[in-house]
Design a protein around this motif. Structure first.
Motif, PDB file in Angstrom:
ATOM      1  N   ALA A 167       2.661 -47.484 -34.639  1.00 56.39           N
ATOM      2  CA  ALA A 167       2.210 -46.161 -34.872  1.00 56.39           C
ATOM      3  C   ALA A 167       2.960 -45.419 -35.642  1.00 56.39           C
ATOM      4  N   LEU A 168       4.663 -45.535 -35.634  1.00 49.82           N
ATOM      5  CA  LEU A 168       5.302 -44.950 -36.496  1.00 49.82           C
ATOM      6  C   LEU A 168       5.051 -45.436 -38.030  1.00 49.82           C
ATOM      7  N   GLY A 169       5.025 -46.735 -38.168  1.00 46.97           N
ATOM      8  CA  GLY A 169       4.682 -47.147 -39.182  1.00 46.97           C
ATOM      9  C   GLY A 169       3.369 -46.683 -40.189  1.00 46.97           C
ATOM     10  N   LEU A 170       2.221 -46.678 -39.363  1.00 43.98           N
ATOM     11  CA  LEU A 170       1.027 -46.068 -39.647  1.00 43.98           C
ATOM     12  C   LEU A 170       0.957 -44.664 -40.174  1.00 43.98           C
ATOM     13  N   ALA A 171       1.973 -43.912 -39.336  1.00 46.86           N
ATOM     14  CA  ALA A 171       2.204 -42.678 -39.851  1.00 46.86           C
ATOM     15  C   ALA A 171       3.199 -42.449 -41.012  1.00 46.86           C
ATOM     16  N   GLN A 172       3.904 -43.433 -41.256  1.00 48.39           N
ATOM     17  CA  GLN A 172       4.997 -43.520 -42.536  1.00 48.39           C
ATOM     18  C   GLN A 172       4.163 -44.180 -43.932  1.00 48.39           C
ATOM     19  N   LEU A 173       3.512 -44.837 -43.524  1.00 47.86           N
ATOM     20  CA  LEU A 173       2.962 -45.593 -44.960  1.00 47.86           C
ATOM     21  C   LEU A 173       2.091 -44.559 -45.762  1.00 47.86           C
ATOM     22  N   PRO A 174       1.328 -43.631 -45.332  1.00 48.30           N
ATOM     23  CA  PRO A 174       0.427 -42.808 -46.336  1.00 48.30           C
ATOM     24  C   PRO A 174       1.792 -41.808 -46.934  1.00 48.30           C
ATOM     25  N   ARG A 175       2.850 -41.764 -46.446  1.00 48.05           N
ATOM     26  CA  ARG A 175       3.906 -40.840 -47.216  1.00 48.05           C
ATOM     27  C   ARG A 175       5.057 -41.564 -48.159  1.00 48.05           C
ATOM     28  N   LEU A 176       4.721 -43.087 -47.969  1.00 44.92           N
ATOM     29  CA  LEU A 176       5.670 -43.723 -48.826  1.00 44.92           C
ATOM     30  C   LEU A 176       5.720 -43.358 -50.380  1.00 44.92           C
ATOM     31  N   ASP A 177       4.500 -43.233 -50.910  1.00 48.93           N
ATOM     32  CA  ASP A 177       4.648 -42.929 -52.471  1.00 48.93           C
ATOM     33  C   ASP A 177       5.379 -41.589 -52.590  1.00 48.93           C
ATOM     34  N   ASP A 178       5.046 -40.706 -51.913  1.00 51.23           N
ATOM     35  CA  ASP A 178       5.660 -39.293 -52.296  1.00 51.23           C
ATOM     36  C   ASP A 178       7.063 -39.518 -51.790  1.00 51.23           C
ATOM     37  N   PHE A 179       7.443 -40.186 -50.770  1.00 50.96           N
ATOM     38  CA  PHE A 179       8.900 -40.422 -50.618  1.00 50.96           C
ATOM     39  C   PHE A 179       9.723 -41.154 -51.728  1.00 50.96           C
ATOM     40  N   ILE A 180       8.973 -42.229 -52.430  1.00 47.46           N
ATOM     41  CA  ILE A 180       9.617 -42.785 -53.468  1.00 47.46           C
ATOM     42  C   ILE A 180       9.704 -41.924 -54.916  1.00 47.46           C
ATOM     43  N   ALA A 181       8.911 -41.153 -54.960  1.00 47.68           N
ATOM     44  CA  ALA A 181       8.559 -40.279 -56.045  1.00 47.68           C
ATOM     45  C   ALA A 181       9.891 -39.024 -55.871  1.00 47.68           C
ATOM     46  N   ARG A 182       9.926 -38.882 -54.638  1.00 51.04           N
ATOM     47  CA  ARG A 182      11.166 -38.007 -54.438  1.00 51.04           C
ATOM     48  C   ARG A 182      12.491 -38.577 -54.671  1.00 51.04           C
ATOM     49  N   ARG A 183      12.659 -39.862 -54.109  1.00 54.51           N
ATOM     50  CA  ARG A 183      13.926 -40.652 -54.373  1.00 54.51           C
ATOM     51  C   ARG A 183      14.191 -40.785 -55.963  1.00 54.51           C
ATOM     52  N   ARG A 184      12.964 -40.962 -56.476  1.00 58.66           N
ATOM     53  CA  ARG A 184      13.036 -41.347 -58.014  1.00 58.66           C
ATOM     54  C   ARG A 184      13.561 -40.078 -58.830  1.00 58.66           C
ATOM     55  N   THR A 185      13.181 -38.813 -58.481  1.00 55.48           N
ATOM     56  CA  THR A 185      13.628 -37.472 -58.968  1.00 55.48           C
ATOM     57  C   THR A 185      15.060 -37.328 -58.722  1.00 55.48           C
ATOM     58  N   LEU A 186      15.525 -37.551 -57.319  1.00 56.37           N
ATOM     59  CA  LEU A 186      16.852 -37.261 -57.047  1.00 56.37           C
ATOM     60  C   LEU A 186      17.901 -38.425 -57.709  1.00 56.37           C
ATOM     61  N   ALA A 187      17.384 -39.830 -58.148  1.00 52.43           N
ATOM     62  CA  ALA A 187      18.112 -40.789 -58.704  1.00 52.43           C
ATOM     63  C   ALA A 187      18.070 -40.297 -60.320  1.00 52.43           C
ATOM     64  N   VAL A 188      17.178 -39.573 -60.795  1.00 50.67           N
ATOM     65  CA  VAL A 188      17.458 -39.281 -62.097  1.00 50.67           C
ATOM     66  C   VAL A 188      18.373 -38.024 -62.398  1.00 50.67           C
ATOM     67  N   HIS A 189      18.316 -37.218 -61.349  1.00 52.18           N
ATOM     68  CA  HIS A 189      19.203 -36.251 -61.148  1.00 52.18           C
ATOM     69  C   HIS A 189      20.610 -36.557 -61.013  1.00 52.18           C
ATOM     70  N   TYR A 190      20.853 -37.478 -60.201  1.00 51.86           N
ATOM     71  CA  TYR A 190      22.125 -38.345 -59.990  1.00 51.86           C
ATOM     72  C   TYR A 190      22.648 -39.006 -61.567  1.00 51.86           C
ATOM     73  N   ALA A 191      21.846 -39.335 -62.110  1.00 59.14           N
ATOM     74  CA  ALA A 191      22.320 -39.834 -63.491  1.00 59.14           C
ATOM     75  C   ALA A 191      22.592 -38.858 -64.442  1.00 59.14           C
ATOM     76  N   GLU A 192      21.767 -37.647 -64.524  1.00 59.71           N
ATOM     77  CA  GLU A 192      22.281 -36.602 -65.206  1.00 59.71           C
ATOM     78  C   GLU A 192      23.642 -35.945 -64.830  1.00 59.71           C
ATOM     79  N   MET A 193      23.763 -35.889 -63.655  1.00 57.75           N
ATOM     80  CA  MET A 193      24.925 -34.946 -63.181  1.00 57.75           C
ATOM     81  C   MET A 193      26.171 -35.739 -62.936  1.00 57.75           C
ATOM     82  N   LEU A 194      26.005 -37.185 -62.694  1.00 56.15           N
ATOM     83  CA  LEU A 194      27.493 -37.663 -62.241  1.00 56.15           C
ATOM     84  C   LEU A 194      28.255 -37.773 -63.495  1.00 56.15           C
ATOM     85  N   PRO A 195      29.607 -37.613 -63.324  1.00 55.19           N
ATOM     86  CA  PRO A 195      30.570 -37.722 -64.567  1.00 55.19           C
ATOM     87  C   PRO A 195      30.325 -38.689 -65.250  1.00 55.19           C
TER      88      PRO A 195
END
Ligand SMILES: Cc1ncc(COP(=O)(O)O)c(C=O)c1O
Length: 371
Positions: free
Chosen positions: A237-265
């Protein structure tokens, strides 16, 4: 100061409600929610595969090896850089892991090293899509075809990863996922296996649950050994609630990863992770040359912790663990995996992080990486 863990599941009202409904339903173990979760996963993977849910990624991998008749006398090629479960499951079925070094940047299996490791006992290759970075399977499929090997993909870290124009899981190989709370979606503990082979799926269904096979009249037969590897409906049941959110989660992770790449020394002692199309950014793992900074990883991690940042270590090279040293392995065998194992540090990355959180981590890293 809020402490930033390296991973945190994103659970909200939909998950709470889904779990409450199962608890109230009178049926909490494997049942209709598991069947629905399996169908939803198969749809997510493009519809060309059958999906079986398991109680962990480890169980899915173990069942895959058993269903492919891999056992005593056999060798399975695994990367020396992965979570230890990748090799442990091979030992569990009575076979031997044959370690191979990884690419120093992607941390994924090096196909040339795989080719060199194939011997008369090799039965399977178990590639890992490390931290959600897709591994190009084409050279491994060539090797597998030439040497009659099975490929079992350890995609524990790669739900939502895309490989070319297909999701990881759609290859037709047995592909195993994990839904541990650190993963891109979670069922608390849980896993799944995707395959395009109906005969393999039928065997896996037996192996997953005591070897039991039911016929159309409800009769029960036990033609082979099986374990207790089934997922509960609460988890599904948890998985069924999580799966529709997966692509948004990944899009957010990607945005944050790009920000890391920009901001890390930019620093000669810091290596940031490779980005490639299809990456699902399960983790953000950097390498820090601690010796060059005249420090150690524990001291560096303590300094991050004092700044409210809880980094992780993914992973020490598997062959350097005592269990695998007993098979004759040791330092010097797989230099890339060992260097990564000594220098790796997982920085916080999860969908509810803000840009300001990323900047706080980057400022702390800049503090600790003097020019
Ligand atoms: C590469 C890899 N393989 C296998 C597993 C095992 O998955 P689980 O924890 O669901 O058993 C994990 C879990 O972290 C993993 O990262």
């Amino acid at each position: 100061m809020e402490r930033l863990p390296f991973a945190r599941p994103t659970l909200g009202e939909a998950e709470q409600q889904a779990v409450a409904e199962v608890l109230a339903s009178g049926w909490i173990t494997t049942g209709p929610r598991v069947a629905a979760f399996e169908r939803a996963l198969a749809d997510y993977l493009g519809g060309g595969v059958q999906v079986l849910a398991f109680n962990s990624g480890t169980s899915a991998l173990e069942a895959a090896l058993l269903a492919c008749d891999i056992g005593p006398g056999d060798e399975v090629i695994v990367p020396a850089m992965s979570f230890v479960a990748t090799a442990n499951v091979v030992l569990r079925v009575g076979a031997r892991p044959r370690f191979v070094d990884v690419d120093p940047l992607s941390r994924n299996l090096d196909a040339a090293a795989v080719a060199a490791a194939i011997g008369p006992r090799t039965r399977a290759i178990m590639p890992v899509h490390f931290a959600g970075l897709p591994l190009d399977l084409a050279p491994l499929h060539d090797l597998a075809a030439r040497h009659a090997l099975v490929i079992i993909e350890d995609a524990a870290q790669a739900i939502g990863t895309r490989c070319g124009d297909r999701p990881v899981g759609a290859s037709g190989n047995p592909v195993c996922f994990s839904f541990h709370p650190n993963k891109n979606i979670t069922t608390i503990e849980g896993g799944a296996l995707a395959t395009s082979d109906p005969r393999l799926a039928r065997r896996l269904t037996r192996i997953r649950f005591h070897g039991i096979e039911k016929d159309a009249e409800g009769g029960v037969a036990v033609p082979e050994w099986g374990g207790k590897m089934n997922l509960s409906d609460v988890s599904a049941a948890l998985g069924l609630a999580q799966l529709p959110r997966l692509d948004d989660f990944i899009a957010r992770r990607r945005t944050l990863a790009v920000h890391y790449a920009e901001m890390l020394p930019r620093h000669p002692a810091l290596l940031t992770p490779l980005d490639v199309p299809g990456h699902s950014w399960h983790m953000y793992c950097v390498c820090v040359d601690f010796a060059r900074l005249d420090t150690t990883r524990p001291a560096f991690m303590r300094a991050l912790e004092q700044r409210g940042i809880l980094a992780g270590i993914h992973y020490p090279a598997i062959h350097t663990f005592g269990l695998y040293r007993r098979f004759g392995h040791g330092p010097g065998d797989f230099p890339h995996a060992e260097r990564i194992g000594e220098q790796t540090l997982t920085l916080p990355l999860f969908p509810t992080m803000t840009y300001a959180d990323v900047e706080r981590v980057c400022a702390a890293m800049a503090d600790l990486l003097p020019v």
